[in-house]
Design an enzyme around this catalytic site. Structure first.
Site, PDB file in Angstrom:
ATOM      1  N   ILE A   1       2.542   6.986   0.443  1.00 52.07           N
ATOM      2  CA  ILE A   1       1.494   6.071   0.880  1.00 52.07           C
ATOM      3  C   ILE A   1       0.321   6.096  -0.090  1.00 52.07           C
ATOM      4  O   ILE A   1       0.022   7.109  -0.705  1.00 52.07           O
ATOM      5  CB  ILE A   1       1.034   6.354   2.325  1.00 52.07           C
ATOM      6  N   CYS A   2      -0.345   4.969  -0.216  1.00 52.18           N
ATOM      7  CA  CYS A   2      -1.476   4.824  -1.128  1.00 52.18           C
ATOM      8  C   CYS A   2      -2.750   5.326  -0.443  1.00 52.18           C
ATOM      9  O   CYS A   2      -3.188   4.761   0.555  1.00 52.18           O
ATOM     10  CB  CYS A   2      -1.637   3.360  -1.533  1.00 52.18           C
ATOM     11  N   LEU A   3      -3.332   6.383  -0.997  1.00 53.04           N
ATOM     12  CA  LEU A   3      -4.575   6.933  -0.458  1.00 53.04           C
ATOM     13  C   LEU A   3      -5.677   6.984  -1.513  1.00 53.04           C
ATOM     14  O   LEU A   3      -6.715   7.580  -1.292  1.00 53.04           O
ATOM     15  CB  LEU A   3      -4.324   8.353   0.077  1.00 53.04           C
ATOM     16  N   THR A   4      -5.449   6.351  -2.656  1.00 49.37           N
ATOM     17  CA  THR A   4      -6.357   6.522  -3.788  1.00 49.37           C
ATOM     18  C   THR A   4      -7.767   5.995  -3.551  1.00 49.37           C
ATOM     19  O   THR A   4      -8.730   6.644  -3.921  1.00 49.37           O
ATOM     20  CB  THR A   4      -5.791   5.861  -5.057  1.00 49.37           C
TER      21      THR A   4
ATOM     22  N   LYS B   1       0.832  -1.205   0.000  1.00 48.02           N
ATOM     23  CA  LYS B   1       0.000   0.000   0.000  1.00 48.02           C
ATOM     24  C   LYS B   1       0.866   1.255   0.000  1.00 48.02           C
ATOM     25  O   LYS B   1       0.670   2.174   0.782  1.00 48.02           O
ATOM     26  CB  LYS B   1      -0.945  -0.025   1.190  1.00 48.02           C
TER      27      LYS B   1
END
Length: 167
Positions: A115-118, A108
């Site tokens: 960081i992955c916030l999609t 992630k």
């Protein structure tokens, strides 16, 4: 959004009014004032509820931010450097927070430790432009990400507490 506790925390963060980014010069100065006021209130609220978990500062222009965040797990404090830049299209585009120390340690995360916030955060941000700011990014982006990822990384043995490493 999320659970009731998260809604309460977010409702106590002041919303921003100025729709401006770094290229908007005078309006950006006003937006930065609002950002700082919102961040200060959020940090004060966190301290009052014994939930202090990050420090942020910026360069003079307010376009590059850096600091530390920490997560308590099994009474041990795990501390990480964080950094992000304000996109030129801010506030339409949310900043991408990087935790360089964790780069490549979780799926992630994008290259460079971003960081992955999609899936969860970015649609929420898009619905709330220009009301959301950096305090909202921390409360609804980095905070939940840390709460999910850090315990998982600890359990898998990918990260260890610094005191355990030095023994």
């Amino acid at each position: 959004m999320a659970d009731e506790a998260t809604r309460r925390v977010v409702s106590e963060i002041p919303v921003l009014k100025t729709n401006a980014g770094p290229r908007d010069r005078e309006l950006w100065v006003q937006r930065l004032k609002e950002e700082y006021q919102s961040l200060i209130r959020y940090v004060e609220n966190n301290k009052n509820s014994d939930n202090d978990w990050f420090r942020l500062e910026s360069n003079k222009e307010g376009t590059r931010w850096f600091g530390k965040c920490w997560y308590i797990h099994d009474f041990l404090k795990y501390e990480f450097d964080i950094e992000f830049e304000i996109p030129i299209t801010y506030p339409t585009t949310a900043p991408e927070i990087a935790v360089p120390e964790l780069d490549g340690k979780t799926a992630k995360m994008y290259r460079g430790g971003k960081i992955c916030l999609t899936d969860h955060f970015k649609p929420l941000w898009a619905r709330n432009v220009p009301k959301f700011g950096l305090a909202h990014l921390m409360a609804l982006g980095l905070g939940p990400w840390l709460a999910v990822e850090v315990p998982d990384l600890i359990q898998k043995g990918v990260i260890q507490h610094k005191e355990k490493c030095s023994q």
